[in-house]
Scaffold this motif. Structure first.
Motif, PDB file in Angstrom:
ATOM      1  N   TRP A 390       0.855  -1.196   0.000  1.00 58.41           N
ATOM      2  CA  TRP A 390       0.000   0.000   0.000  1.00 58.41           C
ATOM      3  C   TRP A 390       0.884   1.236   0.000  1.00 58.41           C
ATOM      4  N   LYS A 391       0.491   2.240  -0.784  1.00 56.54           N
ATOM      5  CA  LYS A 391       1.261   3.474  -0.884  1.00 56.54           C
ATOM      6  C   LYS A 391       0.390   4.680  -0.549  1.00 56.54           C
ATOM      7  N   GLY A 392       1.033   5.708  -0.036  1.00 54.90           N
ATOM      8  CA  GLY A 392       0.352   6.969   0.232  1.00 54.90           C
ATOM      9  C   GLY A 392       1.343   8.112   0.206  1.00 54.90           C
ATOM     10  N   GLU A 399       6.413  10.078  -0.686  1.00 61.26           N
ATOM     11  CA  GLU A 399       5.726   8.785  -0.792  1.00 61.26           C
ATOM     12  C   GLU A 399       6.054   7.892   0.401  1.00 61.26           C
ATOM     13  N   HIS A 400       5.051   7.223   0.934  1.00 60.92           N
ATOM     14  CA  HIS A 400       5.213   6.262   2.027  1.00 60.92           C
ATOM     15  C   HIS A 400       4.710   4.897   1.568  1.00 60.92           C
ATOM     16  N   THR A 432      -5.517   4.631   6.832  1.00 60.95           N
ATOM     17  CA  THR A 432      -4.790   5.873   7.105  1.00 60.95           C
ATOM     18  C   THR A 432      -3.825   5.665   8.265  1.00 60.95           C
ATOM     19  N   ILE A 433      -2.587   6.110   8.086  1.00 58.61           N
ATOM     20  CA  ILE A 433      -1.579   6.063   9.147  1.00 58.61           C
ATOM     21  C   ILE A 433      -0.941   7.442   9.256  1.00 58.61           C
ATOM     22  N   ASP A 434      -1.041   8.037  10.436  1.00 58.23           N
ATOM     23  CA  ASP A 434      -0.438   9.358  10.684  1.00 58.23           C
ATOM     24  C   ASP A 434      -0.849  10.378   9.622  1.00 58.23           C
ATOM     25  N   TYR A 438      -3.513   5.452   2.520  1.00 53.38           N
ATOM     26  CA  TYR A 438      -2.815   4.405   1.757  1.00 53.38           C
ATOM     27  C   TYR A 438      -3.790   3.649   0.850  1.00 53.38           C
ATOM     28  N   LYS A 439      -3.320   3.412  -0.380  1.00 56.52           N
ATOM     29  CA  LYS A 439      -4.096   2.630  -1.357  1.00 56.52           C
ATOM     30  C   LYS A 439      -3.174   1.561  -1.940  1.00 56.52           C
TER      31      LYS A 439
END
Length: 889
Positions: A390-392, A399-400, A432-434, A438-439
């Protein structure tokens, strides 16, 4: 049978292009663009799953028919939820260990399926086809000069993506003038390149020669439009050779592996002009298919003066192993496993594996590991395990990445759990993180990563069965055909070393490829093979199994399967049933019954034939076992048919009279005991190879539950002297028979003497039974042997006296009476009245002289002349007419 528990569990590789291509044909899908438009992704995935379930029963029926002992009920499936979770776990372990990275590389790419393809998949089934392409010589005009550097390419379709040209700075180049045009190319290739359409050398003026180093750094005019900073320059490349072409290479870094690396090193523009479906995205050929435009591009550039000349070349080109589409090399963003970082460990662990054939260990497999690139794990498809990535992006645009290793972890992040973690349902899960949303990325795993995870994923490790997996890893044994050396074997090894720093299997048998009866690949279109089920119906599954197991295929070599070969094996295996029928026929007549003892009878046996055949079956069991332990199945089977021939055509044939005896003496009992023991031992030995025959034989002879529940026979006594002596006696017999044939004398005609000179030392003390065998097989009255002569020689006396001739007539007469008994459909133990009629005086005299022998051999109660009974036939004995008349009493 060797005291080990063998988990015979079936497994299904359900994912990947094979399944998708099958589904697309079923749904009428032409290419990837139809999925999600003409057919919803949900329906597409459900159809893929249904197809996998439906084809299972076809496999199960055939596997059961061929006699492969395997558990289908406990089969693992790569599409199952638990299996896919273990694959997620493996990926996260590798990612956290720094062995996974995201990047872009030039990969083999299928435009129909719109996904990268691994080289191993193409090489596995040699998916190369000969194609004819335009071979073009392209002029790149140097800036500020009226001279062009001449490059050669067989891929004109890549010219719109040109951003550089390469030469070899160590080679010599020439500037020449041809038909008013000034061209630069390698000196060594001038006469090869400067030719007309009939390959005749053109007239040219050599202006100067110089080192390629002079060209490096020069700029040239763009073929189409300026591609920006650092584009349209000449570079040095070691891979530019003078084997073909002009010594000048045009670079389209997005479509060539070596070009791409050079571009990365020197920060050259990488221009992509073709979309994922193989269509141009800009320029004169926008919207056109790359392969359909190849020749058109060449001809248009020729008309514009950019191409100097066009030739055509036929060369081998990779095609998709599943849909048959011509592949391209294409720069593509993917996720990779770092193979280079573990290459040495993979080579070290390979040394622990026992390979058969052995040459593959340090040959094809080691070379595969040595040359393997980092593994492209991702595919742009649908029916496979979804990559758990998953990326966000945060507010600053950074990018995370979050890699998930279990369904429980995903639930903790998203609050959601699914019944099915395939696309498209898993695509809908976001979290969602922080403050970062994320998708999931829309990629799935290369199905070989799933296959490579089989050792642990089948157990749902590490979520379940931890102890079971750890107790049974690495696997003891694995087998597949030679194409899988670069595929499944390699991928199993890669995953296992990556996760556990060790090989995943201890022993491996590599089989060859089975070809059709004409030597070509098996194909319905060629009509070059018989359906295996039809073969098994006609000749038995055992015959087909035996042929395949004893063939070069089990030595890793190719083998053409023909019906005739299966029929031949079937005929030879039927000798076992001939022996069984012979045994039961006389055992029933005499009321002989087995006492239930499986023990080796060697110590009780006196007849050399009994000692010999028991030693032979013990020798066979030992030889089969020795080769099986070395994984050498063809050599394990090699002695079996010769043994069956020995048992049938030597032991049983030589022992017939012992079973025919009317009295129930000890020798007859030993004959029954020996033949029963040998057939039961043979059933044990054949069990792994011809399971149906072996089990039926064992049950019929012992009443036991199954030979497959029995242990492999313990080593039995082998009387080496008996084996050596019998081998020698049979060699002498073969030589004697050869001399008879040369002299034109039938075996039924008695001869006076056999002389053996230079016999082995053991012949001085040879048992009388062997002398009897020599006399009877060669039909001689006496045998004289000597061990003192320096040279070995076998001599049979061919002179026929009148007495010997009459005895020969009597022998021939007995054979004809036996034939009459058979034609009259009498039982073997039926007694008869016998009458013989002939006007030949010599024949009548022979009948009188050998009357007692004739009566005994034919089970006649009486022998008379010139009577007529129920069954009558006429035959010829030494050109004399004889009437045989018999009647059952």
């Amino acid at each position: 049978m060797r005291g080990k528990r063998v988990e015979r569990v079936w497994g299904w590789d359900c994912h990947g292009l094979p399944a998708e291509v099958f589904t697309e044909k079923k749904l009428g899908i032409k290419d990837k663009r139809d999925i999600g438009t003409k057919v919803s992704l949900e329906d597409y995935i459900r159809t893929c799953r249904d197809n996998m379930v439906q084809t299972g029963s076809l496999w199960e029926d055939t596997i059961e028919r061929i006699g492969r002992w395997v558990d289908f009920r406990g089969a693992y499936r790569t599409m199952d939820k638990d299996y896919m979770e273990s694959v997620w776990w493996a990926f996260k372990q590798l990612y956290e260990a720094g062995k996974i990275y995201e990047g872009e590389k030039v990969l083999l790419y299928c435009t129909r399926d719109a996904t990268p393809i691994s080289k191993a998949e193409v090489a596995m089934d040699n998916s190369y086809q000969d194609v004819t392409d335009p071979s073009v010589y392209v002029k790149f005009k140097l800036k500020g000069e009226d001279v062009s550097i001449l490059a050669w390419t067989t891929t004109p379709w890549t010219l719109p993506a040109n951003t550089a040209v390469a030469v070899n700075q160590s080679e010599q180049y020439a500037e020449v003038e041809v038909d008013g045009q000034r061209l630069i190319l390698a000196v060594a290739l001038l006469e090869k390149v400067l030719t007309d359409e009939k390959h005749r050398l053109l007239s040219y003026d050599l202006i100067r020669t110089f080192s390629g180093e002079e060209l490096v750094g020069r700029e040239y005019e763009p073929l189409f439009e300026n591609r920006g900073h650092n584009a349209h320059k000449i570079w040095h490349a070691d891979y530019v050779s003078l084997d073909e072409g002009t010594g000048v290479v045009h670079l389209a870094p997005a479509y060539g592996e070596e070009d791409y690396l050079l571009a990365q090193e020197n920060k050259l523009p990488v221009l992509s002009v073709i979309d994922e479906n193989g269509l141009y995205i800009s320029g004169n050929w926008k919207g056109q298919n790359v392969w359909e435009s190849n020749k058109a591009i060449a001809k248009e550039l020729l008309s514009r003066g950019i191409v100097w000349k066009i030739e055509y070349i036929t060369h081998s080109y990779p095609h998709c192993h599943r849909c048959g589409t011509r592949l391209m090399y294409r720069a593509h963003p993917s996720w990779f496993m770092d193979i280079n970082g573990q290459r040495e460990t993979m080579l070290e662990e390979n040394r622990t594996i026992s390979w058969f054939p052995e040459h593959i260990k340090d040959g094809r497999f080691a070379k595969t590991v040595q040359s393997a690139p980092d593994w492209n794990l991702s595919r742009d498809r649908f029916w496979a395990t979804a990559m758990p990535v998953w990326k966000g992006k945060d507010k600053e645009g950074k990018e995370h990445i979050k890699v998930v290793g279990s369904y429980e972890e995903l639930k903790a992040l998203s609050g959601r759990e699914l019944e099915d973690y395939h696309r498209p349902w898993v695509d809908d899960i976001m979290f969602t993180i922080d403050g970062v949303d994320y998708k999931r990325i829309d990629k799935v795993f290369d199905c070989w990563f799933e296959s490579g995870s089989m050792p642990f994923a089948q157990f749902h490790y590490p979520f379940d069965n931890v102890q079971k997996f750890e107790d049974n890893f690495p696997g003891d044994f694995i087998a597949e055909y030679v194409g899988q050396v670069r595929a499944w074997f390699y991928y199993l090894h890669s995953v296992s070393v990556g996760l556990f720093d060790r090989a995943s299997f201890k022993r491996v048998i590599v089989t060859g490829t089975l070809a059709g009866n004409d030597g070509r690949k098996m194909s319905k279109n060629f009509g070059n093979y018989t359906d295996p089920n039809e073969l098994m119906d006609a000749y038995s599954a055992d015959a087909l199994r035996f042929l395949l197991l004893s063939s070069p295929v089990l030595n890793g070599e190719d083998f053409s399967l023909t019906d005739k070969d299966v029929a031949d094996v079937s005929r030879k295996l039927n000798m076992i049933w001939n022996m069984y029928d012979f045994f039961t026929l006389y055992a029933e007549v005499d009321g002989w019954e087995w006492n239930g003892n499986f023990n080796d009878p060697s110590d009780k046996l006196n007849n050399v034939l009994d000692v010999w055949i028991v030693s032979r079956v013990h020798q066979l069991a030992s030889e089969v076992c020795r080769h099986m332990e070395a994984n050498d199945i063809p050599n394990a089977l090699k002695p079996i048919l010769p043994f069956i021939d020995d048992a049938s055509n030597w032991y049983v044939r030589r022992s017939r009279r012992r079973f025919w005896k009317g009295d129930d003496d000890q020798d007859k009992q030993y004959a029954y005991q020996t033949l029963h023991y040998v057939l039961v031992q043979l059933a044990h030995i054949l069990a792994p190879f011809t399971p149906f025959l072996a089990d039926e034989l064992f049950k019929n002879l012992t009443g036991g539950e199954s030979v497959h529940l029995r242990d492999w026979p313990n080593p039995g006594r082998v009387h080496e002297l008996t084996l050596d002596t019998m081998d020698y006696v049979r060699e002498v017999i073969n030589e004697g028979l050869s001399q008879r044939a040369t002299a034109g004398i039938k075996v039924r005609q008695p001869l006076q003497k056999l002389t053996i000179k230079g016999a082995p030392r053991f012949f001085d003390d040879i048992n009388d039974d062997y002398i009897t065998i020599l006399k009877e097989e060669l039909n001689v009255k006496t045998v004289v042997g000597s061990t003192h002569d320096s040279q070995h020689e076998v001599l049979i006396q061919t002179k026929i006296t009148p007495e010997l001739k009459r005895e020969g007539m009597a022998r021939e007469l007995i054979r004809n009476v036996q034939s009459a008994r058979k034609n009259a459909e009498l039982q073997v133990d039926d007694r008869i009245l016998l009458s013989l009629s002939s006007s030949d005086d010599e024949l009548r005299r022979a009948i009188v002289e050998y009357k007692d022998i004739i009566i005994a051999e034919t089970l006649a109660k009486s022998l008379e002349f010139d009577r007529s009974y129920d069954y009558e036939t006429v035959c010829s004995i030494s050109d004399a007419s004889l009437t045989v008349s018999i009647k059952k009493t």
